[in-house]
Scaffold this active site. Structure first.
Site, short mmCIF file in Angstrom:
data_model
loop_
_atom_site.label_atom_id
_atom_site.label_comp_id
_atom_site.label_asym_id
_atom_site.label_seq_id
_atom_site.Cartn_x
_atom_site.Cartn_y
_atom_site.Cartn_z
N LYS A 40 -27.11 3.75 18.64
CA LYS A 40 -27.03 5.20 18.82
C LYS A 40 -25.58 5.54 19.15
CE LYS A 40 -29.34 9.17 20.80
NZ LYS A 40 -28.13 9.95 21.02
N LYS A 65 -36.32 2.97 14.02
CA LYS A 65 -36.92 3.79 12.97
C LYS A 65 -37.96 2.96 12.24
CE LYS A 65 -32.53 6.17 12.37
NZ LYS A 65 -31.30 6.31 11.60
N CYS A 69 0.62 3.77 56.81
CA CYS A 69 -0.46 2.93 56.30
C CYS A 69 -1.72 3.09 57.16
CB CYS A 69 0.01 1.48 56.31
SG CYS A 69 -1.30 0.31 55.90
N CYS A 72 2.73 0.31 51.39
CA CYS A 72 2.90 0.13 52.82
C CYS A 72 3.99 -0.91 52.99
CB CYS A 72 1.59 -0.39 53.42
SG CYS A 72 1.81 -1.21 55.00
N TYR A 79 0.85 -1.20 0.00
CA TYR A 79 0.00 0.00 0.00
C TYR A 79 0.88 1.25 0.00
CZ TYR A 79 -3.25 3.57 1.61
OH TYR A 79 -3.99 4.72 1.72
N ASP A 80 1.88 1.26 0.88
CA ASP A 80 2.77 2.42 0.97
C ASP A 80 3.45 2.70 -0.37
OD1 ASP A 80 2.10 2.57 3.60
OD2 ASP A 80 3.95 1.64 4.36
N GLU A 129 -22.66 9.93 12.06
CA GLU A 129 -22.01 10.30 13.30
C GLU A 129 -20.49 10.19 13.18
OE1 GLU A 129 -24.26 11.14 15.54
OE2 GLU A 129 -23.42 10.93 17.56
N SER A 139 -33.26 16.43 15.55
CA SER A 139 -32.83 15.47 16.57
C SER A 139 -33.97 14.47 16.75
CB SER A 139 -32.51 16.18 17.87
OG SER A 139 -33.68 16.76 18.37
S1 IVH Z 1 -31.23 9.38 13.19
C1 IVH Z 1 -34.25 12.67 11.99
N1 IVH Z 1 -29.68 7.39 13.82
O1 IVH Z 1 -28.47 10.89 17.97
C2 IVH Z 1 -33.47 11.63 12.71
N2 IVH Z 1 -29.34 9.45 14.93
O2 IVH Z 1 -31.00 13.23 18.20
C3 IVH Z 1 -32.05 11.91 12.70
N3 IVH Z 1 -27.44 9.42 16.52
O3 IVH Z 1 -27.07 13.67 17.68
C4 IVH Z 1 -31.22 11.08 13.61
N4 IVH Z 1 -26.86 7.33 16.17
O4 IVH Z 1 -26.27 12.26 15.68
C5 IVH Z 1 -29.98 8.66 14.05
N5 IVH Z 1 -28.34 5.51 14.24
C6 IVH Z 1 -28.65 6.81 14.46
C7 IVH Z 1 -27.92 7.59 15.38
C8 IVH Z 1 -28.30 8.91 15.59
C9 IVH Z 1 -26.58 8.44 16.83
C10 IVH Z 1 -27.39 10.76 17.12
C11 IVH Z 1 -27.52 11.89 16.15
C12 IVH Z 1 -28.10 13.00 16.99
C13 IVH Z 1 -28.90 12.23 17.98
C14 IVH Z 1 -30.33 12.25 17.56
#
Ligand code: IVH
Length: 678
Positions: free
Chosen positions: A123, A297, A415, A433, A38-39, A180, A84
């Site tokens: 998350k 979701k 001690c 000690c 690779y290098d 993220e 969020s």
């Molecule tokens: S979906 C509209 N999926 O959690 C929905 N968010 O408030 C948008 N986060 O700071 C977010 N893992 O960066 C989604 N698998 C994931 C996530 C994720 C982390 C964070 C996101 C935000 C907070 C959501």
């Protein structure tokens, strides 16, 4: 010289190859070629680009750390806001049930209708960023900011190796990828280890590391705090046939070369959500990065559109957290604990706080250096962390909340358990000690060592028995062993009259020993078998060793300043003197050294290694006799070995001896050597 089309072709080919290898290495974790290869490719590309600046391109893999330090970040308006998600505060199954019930109500589903399919994801605990690709090229990266306006962090994000500078396959005209940026545990540990060595401040947690790195104006410095990235959603999209479910969107992003976590699945209904939450909670501490929960979701994107948003949060997604692993609390005191080896560990006594699923009232501060480095003081508000079954620790101080009268920690001079002196050898981080045999905290370990085979060799005095003797306050130090009463012994768990008699006999037998064994059995720090033997030879009597000053002790072969100091401190301690006197009064004795050892040491300077089984004497006996004649008995064969003694069924040491041309003796040869040397 202008670049020929051949050369353009070569440059494009190299970039493709390198991008492909980067993807395999960083995203798929499945490198196809050795690093050196690779290098070589990378260096060839760098050389061609240097010779032909007209061939340079910002999307070249050589250009990740190309940018100059900025004065400030440019604001970026998000064309699709970065929202969020609602967080379920109930960290138990209730959180999943509540979300599923709400979704079903909002979709107007009847009780009879089939369960809703959900995409379950991790998350990630980092910072949300948006990556904008135009015709497959990364053109901009922005932080979330307030959701409407973020900051342009393109230069820093380009240094994230897993973020492709160019997408692969059939690329959309415009694709905004939401995801993220985070710091892996390994990168966090590595960074902190380097900072510690350099005496520079460390990061409190990976999340702060990620924030600091993204907000770094100099991309060169950002690159030194390496980040990673996972994609989890979309922003603006043009010219792309978008899949119809969240799961399929993530599959498609992965196919374009974007990193997508494999820890995701589609499940049916609340039961599926609960199972996912549980499975991930179990895995949490084994993941290579930190998460603070999972995200559910609704999988169908048409349903997501139908559900829409409530203020700034989608109705189709929820974050289901795990119990937090970090909390703030106040240090009420800093005390010290004495470990098995006498190591003194400062411990923060905390205002009780619920963290990592339990109420924590103490957290380790490791050692005095750590306390000083983190500058933890009594009265401080601190971040306490408890992850998995790991002992809770103080990770940092919230300086803004320090009261004026916060008290610094001072390592005690004696001690807290036995009041013996506490010493901290130069260059070591651990204070100890020196109470040794006398300190109850160290008693069990010391007793085990005292009774061990190469020390006093008290047969039948096993670990479980030592525990009982100490816990029932029957034995405080080794001298008490010889005062044990057969009847009292017989009452202990798993004992009985017969074993009690046997133990008393074994104790009696152990009283006849050697000075070297006795010195070794005392468990003085730094004093192993070889040192004990050297002391026996040099001083001849216990009294002579005990009264010797550090200089005298250092005249012993192989005894340096550290060992001499440990010996001197040990024998100065009145408790130790007392235990030794009692042992001698109980009948522990050894032949006078002068009578046993002549001055001449015919095997001095000879190094031997034993392997296999001997018939006439045990390996331990052979070792003792050889050492008594001045020989060194080592555990492994090297060029410096003079003889390897091979008994029956010798091991690999014999092969090694042959390989190195070391002289080999059989048992008869060993006996002859011993005889001729006496
Ligand atoms: S979906 C509209 N999926 O959690 C929905 N968010 O408030 C948008 N986060 O700071 C977010 N893992 O960066 C989604 N698998 C994931 C996530 C994720 C982390 C964070 C996101 C935000 C907070 C959501």
């Amino acid at each position: 010289m202008a670049a020929s089309s051949d050369m353009q072709f070569r440059v494009a080919g190299l970039r493709d190859q390198i991008n492909g290898h980067n993807h395999r290495y960083y995203v798929l974790d499945d490198p196809a070629i050795p690093d050196a290869e690779y290098d070589r490719l990378f260096q060839e590309l760098q050389a061609l680009e240097a010779a032909h600046p007209e061939l340079c391109s910002v999307s070249s893999p050589t250009q990740r750390v190309g940018g100059k330090p900025l004065d400030a970040f440019t604001p970026v308006r998000h064309r699709v806001p970065m929202l969020s998600i609602h967080t379920e505060t109930d960290t138990g199954p209730g959180g999943a049930l509540a979300f599923d019930a709400q979704v079903r109500r909002d979709l107007g589903l009847s009780e009879e209708s089939a369960p809703v399919e959900y995409a379950c994801e991790l998350k990630f605990d980092g910072l949300a960023i948006s990556l904008r690709y135009e015709n497959g090229m990364l053109v901009q990266a922005a932080t979330r900011g307030d959701g409407e306006m973020g900051e342009d962090v393109t230069q820093n994000v380009r240094t994230i190796q897993v973020v492709p500078l160019r997408l692969q396959g059939a690329v959309p005209e415009v694709l905004e990828v939401r995801g993220e940026a985070y710091m892996s545990r390994a990168d966090f540990e590595r960074y902190n280890a380097r900072q510690r060595v350099a005496g520079r401040p460390t990061l409190v947690n990976p999340r702060n590391g990620a924030a600091g790195s993204l907000r770094q104006l100099d991309p060169g410095l950002a690159a030194k705090r390496p980040l990673s990235f996972f994609a989890y959603g979309l922003g603006e999209v043009q010219g792309w046939e978008c899949p119809v479910t969240q799961s399929a969107v993530l599959d498609a992003l992965a196919a374009l070369g974007l990193p997508v976590s494999g820890e995701r699945t589609a499940v049916q209904g609340a039961a599926g959500l609960i199972a996912f939450h549980r499975a991930i909670a179990e895995k949490r501490d084994a993941l290579p990065f930190e998460i603070d929960g999972v995200v559910y979701k609704v999988n169908r994107l048409d349903w997501q559109r139908q559900l829409g948003f409530r203020t700034r949060e989608p109705r189709w997604a929820v974050a289901h957290k795990f119990p937090a692993q970090e909390q703030l609390t106040v240090v009420e005191a800093i005390e010290v604990q004495v470990g098995r080896t006498g190591a003194i560990t400062p411990v923060a006594r905390l205002k009780p706080v619920f963290v990592g699923g339990v109420t924590v009232t103490n957290a380790t501060l490791h050692n005095a250096d750590e306390v000083a480095r983190k500058d933890v003081r009594v009265g401080d508000t601190v971040i306490v962390r408890r992850a998995g079954d790991v002992i809770p620790e103080v990770v940092g101080v919230v300086l803004d909340r320090r009261p004026a009268d916060a008290q610094s920690f001072v390592m005690p001079e004696s001690c807290p358990v036995c009041e013996s002196q506490v010493i901290r050898p130069e260059g070591e981080s651990v204070a100890r000690c020196i109470g040794g045999l006398y300190c109850p905290a160290q008693r069990k370990e010391a007793l085990r060592h005292f009774a061990s085979r190469r020390a006093m060799d008290i047969e039948g005095l096993g670990d479980k028995l030592v525990d009982q003797l100490v816990e029932r306050n029957l034995v405080h130090n080794p001298a008490d062993l010889y005062a044990l009463d057969e009847l009292a012994l017989a009452e202990l768990e798993r004992m009985g009259a017969k074993s009690a008699t046997k133990l008393i006999e074994a104790l009696d037998r152990s009283k006849t020993t050697t000075l070297a064994r006795f010195l070794y059995a005392l468990g003085i720090r730094e004093v192993g078998e070889a040192t004990a033997l050297a002391l026996e030879r040099h001083f001849g009597t216990l009294d002579a060793v005990m009264v010797a000053n550090v200089d005298r002790l250092q005249q012993t072969p192989d005894v340096g300043p550290v060992v001499a100091a440990a010996l001197h401190a040990f024998f100065q301690e009145p408790h130790n003197q007392d235990v030794i006197a009692r042992l001698q009064r109980a009948g522990v004795h050894w032949p006078e050294a002068a009578a046993k050892f002549s001055d001449k040491q015919p095997l001095a300077g000879k190094a031997l290694v034993l392997t296999g089984t001997l018939d006439a004497l045990s390996r331990d006996e052979a070792t003792d006799q050889l050492r008594a004649l001045g020989a060194k008995v080592a555990g492994s064969v090297s060029k410096k070995t003079d003889y390897v003694v091979a008994g029956r069924d010798p091991g690999s040491k014999l092969d090694k001896a042959r390989e190195l041309g070391v002289k080999v003796l059989d048992e008869a040869g060993l006996l002859a050597l011993l005889d001729n040397s006496r």
